[in-house]
Design a protein around this motif. Structure first.
Motif, PDB file in Angstrom:
ATOM      1  N   ASP A  27      32.929  20.364  23.882  1.00 25.37           N
ATOM      2  CA  ASP A  27      34.141  19.815  23.258  1.00 25.37           C
ATOM      3  C   ASP A  27      34.101  18.301  23.064  1.00 25.37           C
ATOM      4  O   ASP A  27      34.787  17.768  22.188  1.00 25.37           O
ATOM      5  CB  ASP A  27      35.375  20.161  24.109  1.00 25.37           C
ATOM      6  N   ASP A  28      33.322  17.602  23.879  1.00 24.96           N
ATOM      7  CA  ASP A  28      33.334  16.142  23.833  1.00 24.96           C
ATOM      8  C   ASP A  28      32.472  15.552  22.723  1.00 24.96           C
ATOM      9  O   ASP A  28      32.343  14.328  22.626  1.00 24.96           O
ATOM     10  CB  ASP A  28      32.828  15.570  25.175  1.00 24.96           C
ATOM     11  N   TYR A  29      31.871  16.409  21.912  1.00 27.04           N
ATOM     12  CA  TYR A  29      30.899  15.914  20.933  1.00 27.04           C
ATOM     13  C   TYR A  29      31.238  16.372  19.517  1.00 27.04           C
ATOM     14  O   TYR A  29      30.456  17.079  18.878  1.00 27.04           O
ATOM     15  CB  TYR A  29      29.491  16.375  21.323  1.00 27.04           C
ATOM     16  N   PRO A  30      32.391  15.947  18.985  1.00 24.88           N
ATOM     17  CA  PRO A  30      32.830  16.462  17.675  1.00 24.88           C
ATOM     18  C   PRO A  30      31.861  16.134  16.533  1.00 24.88           C
ATOM     19  O   PRO A  30      31.659  16.976  15.642  1.00 24.88           O
ATOM     20  CB  PRO A  30      34.195  15.792  17.471  1.00 24.88           C
ATOM     21  N   THR A  31      31.287  14.943  16.535  1.00 20.71           N
ATOM     22  CA  THR A  31      30.383  14.577  15.442  1.00 20.71           C
ATOM     23  C   THR A  31      29.100  15.392  15.524  1.00 20.71           C
ATOM     24  O   THR A  31      28.593  15.896  14.504  1.00 20.71           O
ATOM     25  CB  THR A  31      30.062  13.064  15.497  1.00 20.71           C
ATOM     26  N   ILE A  32      28.580  15.547  16.726  1.00 20.35           N
ATOM     27  CA  ILE A  32      27.384  16.365  16.922  1.00 20.35           C
ATOM     28  C   ILE A  32      27.659  17.802  16.479  1.00 20.35           C
ATOM     29  O   ILE A  32      26.849  18.410  15.762  1.00 20.35           O
ATOM     30  CB  ILE A  32      26.944  16.316  18.406  1.00 20.35           C
ATOM     31  N   ASN A  33      28.814  18.340  16.859  1.00 20.71           N
ATOM     32  CA  ASN A  33      29.146  19.717  16.474  1.00 20.71           C
ATOM     33  C   ASN A  33      29.245  19.873  14.956  1.00 20.71           C
ATOM     34  O   ASN A  33      28.775  20.864  14.392  1.00 20.71           O
ATOM     35  CB  ASN A  33      30.473  20.141  17.120  1.00 20.71           C
ATOM     36  N   ARG A  34      29.860  18.870  14.320  1.00 18.91           N
ATOM     37  CA  ARG A  34      30.013  18.934  12.868  1.00 18.91           C
ATOM     38  C   ARG A  34      28.642  18.917  12.168  1.00 18.91           C
ATOM     39  O   ARG A  34      28.386  19.697  11.242  1.00 18.91           O
ATOM     40  CB  ARG A  34      30.868  17.738  12.409  1.00 18.91           C
ATOM     41  N   ILE A  35      27.753  18.048  12.629  1.00 15.50           N
ATOM     42  CA  ILE A  35      26.419  17.965  12.028  1.00 15.50           C
ATOM     43  C   ILE A  35      25.631  19.243  12.324  1.00 15.50           C
ATOM     44  O   ILE A  35      24.930  19.772  11.448  1.00 15.50           O
ATOM     45  CB  ILE A  35      25.668  16.709  12.546  1.00 15.50           C
ATOM     46  N   HIS A  36      25.775  19.733  13.536  1.00 16.65           N
ATOM     47  CA  HIS A  36      25.085  20.971  13.910  1.00 16.65           C
ATOM     48  C   HIS A  36      25.498  22.116  12.984  1.00 16.65           C
ATOM     49  O   HIS A  36      24.652  22.883  12.497  1.00 16.65           O
ATOM     50  CB  HIS A  36      25.406  21.307  15.366  1.00 16.65           C
ATOM     51  N   GLU A  37      26.790  22.210  12.699  1.00 15.37           N
ATOM     52  CA  GLU A  37      27.263  23.280  11.799  1.00 15.37           C
ATOM     53  C   GLU A  37      26.714  23.110  10.388  1.00 15.37           C
ATOM     54  O   GLU A  37      26.336  24.089   9.735  1.00 15.37           O
ATOM     55  CB  GLU A  37      28.797  23.281  11.750  1.00 15.37           C
TER      56      GLU A  37
END
Lengths: 221, 221
Positions: free
Chosen positions: B188-198
């Motif tokens: 949850d603490d990594y919104p930018t990483i999650n967005r790029i990962h998706e």
């Protein structure tokens, strides 16, 4: 006003030592700013430095206002912006070899003996000084064995790691040997590494970059 | 006869996963040779493989008879020999940023959670599965926190780590997120990483490189 170049480092940091060698090989002047990794709970964790490098690690190079982190990325940047003398050969396969040698040290060897890892071993896993020594020598010897095989068994190895001019792999190798000696690792098994290390130590670029030659090194008692 | 390209890897190796993504992004066909890191005491330690890579680690790419090791060195080699589409931007400062992002993962994060390190924690320091989980999540979260700050706080970040095309940093990021999820790290603490990962996961180059899509992945029970 000319270009301003500031290297945030620490006298005994292997990664900062690499960048000092690279800057010296290129003949690029820089201002040295010491970040004491042990004093005040680690100056690398203070807000001022954390704003420069969220990783809270040295080195960090500020070159004409732009911030660069990660020692290999910094060396490649210096090589691209100041091509002479080159830190990497011109042919792709040679470049791949120099990068691989550098990464054996920078990726697989050095991070395991980093200060923060040793601090974790003590705080979380109860390792004492002897245990930290065993840990450090284990990973260093494993890495140096692989490096020795990669260097001794390859015709591309010359007076230095790749050919007869010092480059990025040598800038990684010398700080790692310094670190090995610090951990009292017997060095007899690495004749090619020792030979290259000696050749490097004859050069002023390496001598000037040595930990003990830095302004933040403690003076001998 | 055309060029022969063989990638020695392991389905769940983060470093091999990076190179698979890079090869797929470039549209370069390759033969997959599995090196099972756990069976037979670790096939990477057998003489045949040790002769290819004295480091006894995957990945190892044999490209037209030449041997290449170290995932970042391999990706740079692929980029230099097959420039389109590029894995690195054209400007030195941008290249330095992509390399630094890649190295945060490849140098300071991933090696600490590597199989051989976890094996050492168990054998030498008595760590159990819970202890290895705590260790792994500690280093992964520290690395991802720094990465999140470097990505979220920089205008050069786009749909991907650097701009709107996938590159070397994305090829490092996605395997690291896979690894984090495997260790049950809350993301949850990594919104930018999650967005790029998706964004990466929408691309066939990343889908085809996924561990579970490899021929040596165990079939679901």
């Amino acid at each position: 006003m000319g270009q301003q170049r500031v290297l945030y480092g620490y006298w005994r940091s292997s990664a900062a030592y690499r960048v000092r060698i690279a800057l010296n090989l290129k003949g690029l002047p820089y201002e040295h700013k010491a970040v004491h990794l042990l004093n005040h709970g680690g100056e690398q964790h203070q807000p001022d430095f954390q704003a420069l490098n969220p990783q809270e690690l040295v080195p960090c190079l500020v070159d004409d206002g732009q911030v660069f982190t990660q020692s290999m990325a910094i060396m490649e940047y210096l090589d691209e912006t100041h091509p002479e003398p080159p830190l990497l050969p011109s042919v792709p396969a040679g470049r791949a070899r120099v990068r691989a040698l550098s990464q054996v040290i920078s990726c697989d060897l050095h991070p395991l003996g980093n200060l923060r890892v040793l601090q974790y071993l003590t705080a979380q896993l109860g390792a004492d000084d002897a245990g930290k020594g065993v840990w450090s020598r284990h990973w260093i010897s494993l890495g140096l064995q692989a490096l020795e095989a990669m260097l001794a068994g390859n015709v591309a190895t010359g007076r230095f790691c790749h050919g007869d001019s010092p480059g990025m792999a040598d800038a990684c190798l010398v700080p790692q040997v310094y670190n090995a000696v610090r951990w009292k690792l017997p060095m007899d098994d690495y004749p090619t590494i020792n030979r290259i290390h000696e050749a490097c130590q004859e050069l002023q670029a390496f001598q000037k970059a040595a930990p003990e030659a830095q302004p933040d090194a403690p003076t001998a008692a």
